[in-house]
Design an enzyme around this catalytic site. Structure first.
Site, PDB file in Angstrom:
ATOM      1  N   GLU A  62       0.826  -1.208   0.000  1.00  0.00           N
ATOM      2  CA  GLU A  62       0.000   0.000   0.000  1.00  0.00           C
ATOM      3  C   GLU A  62       0.862   1.261   0.000  1.00  0.00           C
ATOM      4  O   GLU A  62       0.456   2.315  -0.481  1.00  0.00           O
ATOM      5  CB  GLU A  62      -0.949  -0.019   1.206  1.00  0.00           C
ATOM      6  N   HIS A  68       8.326 -26.617   1.060  1.00  0.00           N
ATOM      7  CA  HIS A  68       7.493 -27.664   0.472  1.00  0.00           C
ATOM      8  C   HIS A  68       6.338 -27.071  -0.318  1.00  0.00           C
ATOM      9  O   HIS A  68       5.340 -27.737  -0.559  1.00  0.00           O
ATOM     10  CB  HIS A  68       6.975 -28.590   1.571  1.00  0.00           C
ATOM     11  N   LYS A 112     -13.741   2.091  -3.331  1.00  0.00           N
ATOM     12  CA  LYS A 112     -14.613   2.540  -2.243  1.00  0.00           C
ATOM     13  C   LYS A 112     -15.844   3.265  -2.791  1.00  0.00           C
ATOM     14  O   LYS A 112     -16.963   3.043  -2.330  1.00  0.00           O
ATOM     15  CB  LYS A 112     -13.850   3.491  -1.306  1.00  0.00           C
TER      16      LYS A 112
END
Lengths: 461, 461
Positions: free
Chosen positions: A283, A304, A418
């Protein structure tokens, strides 16, 4: 007199072959110098630089509020992003994963407006004496305020007396809906200083309150952060300041066509630290078409899972290994007899010794393939060393952003999403955004394929 | 008659502008056709293709063993990678995060040889009647066998009677140290079929046992997988088989210079699914200098962490949104009065409705910036739909690997790190590897910087 953190840069350039004396960072020297000047000058007064002095702030208010929280049986905290990731990071690193199964105080973080998760949390607390903590700098974050409304209503239906006696809000000292609620109801509150953004707020009450309530030594955490602050401020030599060195390396590798920054701690207690770092990094630095993508790994587990790709896939990553020492080891028994004799090489060794050697082995395997990496040794994992590490990464991120000539404290790219959300939720004033979002979504949805049918579908063969 | 999964490809090409009738996939048509033929032919008999028929296997042995596990108070499972991630994925998706706080059976996954984590687990189980489950295909995985030895010895010190009565091993039917232990002691065991690799083993006893013991309907899970199997086998038209379509898209975006594949589910219950996917993807496809890096995201949380970067950073990602429906919603109260009137737009809405609209809004914001994405709708999240999704991703991964002309079932890149670890642990026959690893590590460690001093360090300012 041991340092708690130690930085090894010997394989940090990867496949580059240098002539003696050649310095690939000459290019970055002016930027490093300027970034350090800017840090010392508190960002030249730019908005959002308040995090840098949080370690100097008294935490008496946090400790007092934490004592109050401990008078309850359970705490639900609503918060998301910077109001959640730092909390989870501190709890896991310093208290482990099973704190709810051990301690007298249960803590649940409602960090997603997901009905399944919210219902699960409510089922765990509804029969307990529960406090509700709301954390939002702006006091208007939709995911947080909605969950605040929902939990508050549930509690009002089940308790006698004013619900405000069980509420504490951590928010801007002066502005926003949460602050207005505090002012009107007189409920408890703590401040997130105005010039501290969410992702830089873990050393403010936003991150400290729940940690203190659960038993983290937040004073030691702040002490570690102060130590790192003094050290990074006092050291303007770019050759021996590890934050300046690492900042130049990150910039160098981005320019060299390595768009990913892997953070690879070798401790199960730092899985959430990698999440916290990923928010801080992405961000702060992902803007204007620039930015590397943070990759959260965990040793030994990702040996793994991801190491095949890191070693044998494209050379497009710059990795930071974090090795943690100081844990009391668990010794393995001697193995002599069949059928387990094939495991005899493990006998008398320690689990921690093995984890440690796996970290070395994996870093060596990457280095042998010419993949760039740095190695950080953490003497031990405790509140003080974690405070150092947290503050180091905050300074590093800010300085990388300065060297990229962008503002590491804003997040302009999330605004459109938003507005679209507000529009789709029917909020007044956002009607045009609703139309636009629906048009874009119709394009996504324009061409669909269906999987196998449900309900009456027959399974043949 | 609703499909449980629905795939929307409308924004999958990103910023590409096509002339009418132009098909960017013409290039991939022969590869798609060949990949589907190969899948129908069971990988032309190549090693490691056994996963494809796991949904047809009876799970009676798993159900019987699960019943036995439920006679205990706690279970410790040792396993890592493919012997752990699938377990955690199934538990979280179908049982939630707090199953240990609710159910009669406590379950702990010792998935890392980290002394702090191992000690934390032991403290939770040492006073309970506990079973020890070891999961390792090869029976020689160092992280797993070491923890097996440690837990076994602790249990031997605390219980009466043979510890073998509390042990169950899930391993190769014929080979390895774990199988030899079963043969000699007569303890319980379940097979991981020989031609099934760890990361493709979640629908074998490796993934199913703990899920069944905790209450997951594993028969419904396998039923969903069978449905997806029939569907993907029966549909050879590359235009309507979503796995063929998505495989070509992944290949296309890798070639277009997008090295990252973001998996972005909008459900807190699918956070671990993203981890499971990341192993499957990275270890299967990251080899020979090829492969995209899987990025694990979570909606709505990563809107407040990673979306800034996805929207405003470099155009170097191909995203898959996974939207989950069917959850009973939680309604928000009406908000009329001050001080909360700023939140009135939330009144009467649902939390799930909001999460759903945030997913749309975020996808729309990415699409409006020309960032490529696909959208998967999951009608609801239950064992059957999850079985479909798991099997879909296994087939998708295998077919992408085939189209990349690599073997999606091996992991040659991890061998060097394993040899280095064996060498550093003093295992016989690996002495040269120890020397080599130490030489590489000395180069990493060659140039170090130290952070602030510990112990006596003074905090000035």
């Amino acid at each position: 007199m041991n340092p708690l953190l130690r930085f090894s840069f010997g394989a940090s350039l990867g496949r580059v072959v240098l002539r003696p004396g050649e310095d690939p960072f000459a290019l970055y020297e002016p930027l490093q110098t300027e970034a350090h000047r800017w840090y010392l000058a508190e960002g030249d007064g730019s908005a959002g630089f308040g995090w840098a002095d949080l370690p100097l702030r008294s935490c008496d208010d946090v400790l007092e509020a934490a004592g109050w929280l401990r008078s309850f049986e359970a705490v639900v905290q609503v918060g998301i992003g910077g109001s959640a990731l730092g909390n989870l990071m501190l709890h896991q690193a310093l208290l482990g994963d099973t704190v709810n199964e051990r301690g007298p105080l249960r803590f649940y973080l409602a960090d997603n407006p997901d009905p399944a998760k919210v219902r699960e949390i409510w089922d765990r607390v509804k029969d307990r004496r529960t406090a509700l903590v709301g954390v939002s700098k702006s006091g208007s974050t939709a995911e947080t305020t909605s969950q605040f409304l929902w939990f508050k209503e549930q509690m009002e239906c089940r308790i006698d007396g004013p619900v405000g006696d069980r509420i504490l809000l951590v928010t801007d000292p002066a502005e926003g809906v949460f602050r207005a609620y505090v002012n009107q109801t007189g409920c408890r509150s703590l401040p997130i200083p105005s010039d501290v953004g969410g992702r830089y707020s873990v050393l403010s009450p936003s991150g400290l309150l729940s940690a203190a309530a659960l038993g983290v030594d937040v004073e030691a955490l702040l002490c570690g952060a102060r130590e790192m602050r003094s050290f990074l401020r006092g050291c303007s030599d770019r050759r021996i300041n590890p934050a300046l060195r690492l900042a130049a390396l990150h910039r160098y590798h981005e320019r060299q066509g390595r768009p990913m920054a892997v953070f690879f701690p070798y401790s199960s207690r730092l899985e959430r630290f990698a999440e916290w770092y990923a928010q801080l990094w992405a961000e702060s630095l992902g803007k204007g078409g620039q930015g590397t993508t943070p990759i959260r790994a965990l040793g030994a587990i990702d040996q793994h899972s991801q190491v095949q790709l890191y070693v044998d896939g494209p050379d497009d990553k710059f990795a930071t290994f974090l090795h943690v020492g100081g844990e009391e080891d668990l010794l393995l028994p001697q193995v002599v007899d069949e059928p387990l004799r094939g495991l005899s090489y493990l006998g008398g060794r320690g689990l921690g010794e093995m984890l440690s050697r796996e970290a070395r082995a994996t870093a060596a395997a990457l280095a042998s393939r010419g993949r760039p990496l740095v190695w950080i040794d953490m003497e031990r994992l405790d509140a003080r060393s974690l405070g150092q590490l947290v503050y180091f990464y905050e300074v590093l991120t800010a300085m990388v952003g300065r060297m990229m000539d962008l503002n590491p404290f804003d997040q302009p790219g999330v605004e459109q999403g938003k507005r679209y959300t507000y529009g789709l939720m029917g909020r007044k004033g956002f009607e045009e955004h609703a139309v636009e979002a629906q048009e874009w979504f119709a394009r996504i949805d324009g061409e669909t394929l269906e999987g196998p049918l449900g309900e009456d579908a027959e399974v043949t063969e």
